[in-house]
Write a protein that holds these residues in place. Structure first.
Motif, PDB file in Angstrom:
ATOM      1  N   PRO A 153       3.159   3.295  -4.018  1.00 13.74           N
ATOM      2  CA  PRO A 153       2.909   4.289  -4.790  1.00 13.74           C
ATOM      3  C   PRO A 153       3.448   5.848  -4.052  1.00 13.74           C
ATOM      4  CG  PRO A 153       0.709   3.317  -4.679  1.00 13.74           C
ATOM      5  CD  PRO A 153       1.811   2.492  -3.568  1.00 13.74           C
ATOM      6  N   GLU A 154       3.359   5.800  -2.631  1.00 14.40           N
ATOM      7  CA  GLU A 154       4.181   7.015  -2.213  1.00 14.40           C
ATOM      8  C   GLU A 154       5.667   7.120  -2.333  1.00 14.40           C
ATOM      9  OE1 GLU A 154       4.453  10.349   0.199  1.00 14.40           O
ATOM     10  OE2 GLU A 154       2.891   9.826  -1.423  1.00 14.40           O
ATOM     11  N   VAL A 155       6.012   5.901  -2.137  1.00  6.03           N
ATOM     12  CA  VAL A 155       7.452   5.661  -2.332  1.00  6.03           C
ATOM     13  C   VAL A 155       7.893   6.058  -3.751  1.00  6.03           C
ATOM     14  CG1 VAL A 155       9.418   3.951  -2.751  1.00  6.03           C
ATOM     15  CG2 VAL A 155       7.878   3.973  -0.921  1.00  6.03           C
ATOM     16  N   ARG A 156       7.219   5.689  -4.856  1.00  7.71           N
ATOM     17  CA  ARG A 156       7.350   6.188  -6.047  1.00  7.71           C
ATOM     18  C   ARG A 156       7.235   7.692  -6.394  1.00  7.71           C
ATOM     19  NH1 ARG A 156       3.935   1.190  -8.903  1.00  7.71           N
ATOM     20  NH2 ARG A 156       5.793  -0.245  -9.215  1.00  7.71           N
ATOM     21  N   ARG A 157       6.133   8.265  -5.731  1.00 11.63           N
ATOM     22  CA  ARG A 157       6.073   9.657  -6.063  1.00 11.63           C
ATOM     23  C   ARG A 157       7.320  10.656  -5.318  1.00 11.63           C
ATOM     24  NH1 ARG A 157       4.906  13.981  -3.229  1.00 11.63           N
ATOM     25  NH2 ARG A 157       4.894  12.997  -1.369  1.00 11.63           N
ATOM     26  N   LEU A 158       7.578   9.921  -4.185  1.00 10.35           N
ATOM     27  CA  LEU A 158       8.732  10.586  -3.478  1.00 10.35           C
ATOM     28  C   LEU A 158      10.053  10.496  -4.351  1.00 10.35           C
ATOM     29  CD1 LEU A 158       8.243   9.464   0.290  1.00 10.35           C
ATOM     30  CD2 LEU A 158       8.058  11.830  -0.487  1.00 10.35           C
ATOM     31  N   ASP A 177      12.972  13.282  -3.510  1.00  8.14           N
ATOM     32  CA  ASP A 177      13.096  13.264  -2.208  1.00  8.14           C
ATOM     33  C   ASP A 177      13.505  11.848  -1.569  1.00  8.14           C
ATOM     34  OD1 ASP A 177      13.132  13.746   0.713  1.00  8.14           O
ATOM     35  OD2 ASP A 177      11.132  14.368   0.624  1.00  8.14           O
ATOM     36  N   LEU A 237      10.673   5.742   4.177  1.00  5.88           N
ATOM     37  CA  LEU A 237       9.516   4.858   4.181  1.00  5.88           C
ATOM     38  C   LEU A 237       9.817   3.565   4.020  1.00  5.88           C
ATOM     39  CD1 LEU A 237       6.539   5.254   4.379  1.00  5.88           C
ATOM     40  CD2 LEU A 237       6.322   6.043   2.025  1.00  5.88           C
ATOM     41  N   GLU A 284       8.184   0.702   6.602  1.00  6.44           N
ATOM     42  CA  GLU A 284       6.955  -0.126   5.961  1.00  6.44           C
ATOM     43  C   GLU A 284       7.275  -1.227   5.285  1.00  6.44           C
ATOM     44  OE1 GLU A 284       4.076   0.637   7.252  1.00  6.44           O
ATOM     45  OE2 GLU A 284       4.286   2.541   7.920  1.00  6.44           O
ATOM     46  N   ALA A 328      11.762   8.791   0.940  1.00  2.99           N
ATOM     47  CA  ALA A 328      11.415   7.379   0.206  1.00  2.99           C
ATOM     48  C   ALA A 328      12.394   6.248   1.004  1.00  2.99           C
ATOM     49  CB  ALA A 328      11.801   7.501  -1.340  1.00  2.99           C
ATOM     50  N   LYS A 357       0.966  -1.243   0.091  1.00  2.00           N
ATOM     51  CA  LYS A 357      -0.229  -0.057  -0.032  1.00  2.00           C
ATOM     52  C   LYS A 357       0.913   1.181   0.170  1.00  2.00           C
ATOM     53  CE  LYS A 357      -3.588  -2.461   2.646  1.00  2.00           C
ATOM     54  NZ  LYS A 357      -4.530  -2.454   3.823  1.00  2.00           N
ATOM     55  N   HIS A 358       1.936   1.089   0.454  1.00  2.00           N
ATOM     56  CA  HIS A 358       2.884   2.161   0.641  1.00  2.00           C
ATOM     57  C   HIS A 358       3.721   2.491  -0.682  1.00  2.00           C
ATOM     58  CE1 HIS A 358       2.020   2.697   4.507  1.00  2.00           C
ATOM     59  NE2 HIS A 358       1.916   1.524   4.852  1.00  2.00           N
TER      60      HIS A 358
END
Length: 392
Positions: free
Chosen positions: A78-83, A88, A95, A99, A92, A75-76
């Protein structure tokens, strides 16, 4: 290595066999000379007043088997990719650590300990030579004290699953020394019978990363002389020669495996030193002599290995040194990866650090592959098997 002109044949006479040799004992661990049978390893320092064999057993790890699956980690992503795409990288990485990896006390490959041999006053020794014969897989140390020439030979036998140390002198009654087994932490050495020592402990004992339990067993077989054994120190006086046999094991494959760890010692003690050595030579050479590499010889190839390396660093040429390096790589793979054992880790099986770099683990980004580049290209396919077993 495909660029090297390889010839599949036997090596020539022993005098031409590749050797590393030096005029002084090792001062640093990285200067010591390795022996290994795929499971039992030793780094031989070649000291005269005091000899150290730093010991390893291939399954001696801290940490334990556990479930590291992080439920819901995806679930985390997408946020890792965005960062990452936002540049940043630190966020990343933090995170992912939280997680995806979470809290997990990682274990490490650890040393078994040391076999220490303490001799008498030998300050006035001469004609010193320390060598590793790659074709024989034997580390040999020779020196003179007065009119007496002393010789030590060390090898790690795959057929008999013991490390063998042979101490001799060309004059009778000259072999006297004390022997003990030590470890930096979490182990104790005790005397065992009239002629043996035992080192028992547990990796990271008492810590969250507590790992395997282990035992090392030493037995002395003297020719002549006297032997005493008290409080974890074995003393031999005025022998003509002495053979030391050492084996070890862990409970990595269960408590029964640890309980049987001394069995190879009793079996090996039924053979003479010559029989142990011959079995070792036949086993090692069946692998090592499959390939030879001749890049020619230049002046200076008879010099000690450290002097040859120094000359190349300073701009000289030594094609035979490149061939020696090639053979040394093959030797290390043979010594650290045999069927039925764990594969070679980041340092093969040779490590003296309780907390080694990168845990001495198997890292499949490239490091494990690099260790095994030699397996197929130099006709050592059997040495590849432990890696495939681990992957499965």
């Amino acid at each position: 290595f495909v660029l090297f002109p390889l010839l599949v044949s036997s090596l020539s006479a022993a005098a031409d066999a590749p050797q590393l040799w030096y005029r002084a004992p090792a001062q640093l661990w990285s200067e010591a000379l390795p022996v290994g049978n795929g499971r039992l390893g030793a780094m031989v320092f070649g000291g005269v007043p005091r000899e150290r064999l730093q010991l390893n057993e291939g399954t001696l790890w801290s940490g334990s088997a556990r479930d590291y699956d992080r439920v819901g980690a995806f679930k985390h992503l997408p946020e890792v990719r965005r960062l990452l795409f936002a540049g940043d990288h630190a966020a990343a990485e933090a995170l992912v650590a939280k997680e995806f990896l979470g809290e997990r006390p990682l274990g490490a490959y650890q040393p078994l300990g040391n076999l220490l041999l303490t001799f008498g006053d030998t300050a006035a020794f001469t004609d010193y030579r320390r060598e590793l014969d790659l074709d024989a897989a034997i580390v040999r140390t020779t020196y003179r004290i007065g009119e007496a020439t002393f010789t030590r030979e060390v090898f790690s036998s795959a057929p008999h699953q013991v490390i063998v140390v042979r101490l001799t002198c060309d004059r009778p009654g000259k072999i006297s020394f004390s022997a003990t087994l030590t470890r930096a932490e979490a182990a104790e050495c005790v005397s065992s019978g009239a002629d043996g020592l035992e080192l028992r402990g547990q990796a990271d004992r008492g810590k969250p990363t507590a790992g395997v339990r282990f035992a090392a067993h030493l037995r002395a077989v003297p020719d002549g002389g006297t032997i005493t054994n008290r409080a974890g120190v074995l003393r031999i006086e005025n022998a003509d020669a002495v053979t030391l046999l050492l084996t070890a094991g862990t409970d990595y494959r269960g408590a029964e495996s640890l309980a049987r760890s001394a069995a190879p010692l009793a079996a090996a003690a039924r053979f003479t030193y010559t029989q142990l050595r011959d079995a070792h030579l036949n086993d090692h050479r069946a692998l090592f002599r499959r390939v030879t590499l001749d890049l020619g010889r230049e002046a200076g190839t008879a010099a000690p290995t450290d002097e040859r390396i120094r000359r190349v660093v300073e701009g000289g040429t030594d094609a035979a040194l490149s061939a020696l390096y090639f053979h040394y790589g093959r030797y290390l793979l043979i010594g650290s990866s045999r069927p039925g054992n764990l594969p070679a880790n980041l340092q093969g099986i040779w490590n003296d650090n309780l907390n080694p770099p990168w845990f001495c683990g198997w890292h499949f980004d490239v490091n494990a592959q690099m260790i095994y580049w030699l397996a197929e290209t130099t006709n050592l396919a059997e040495c590849h098997e432990p890696l495939f077993d681990l992957i499965e």
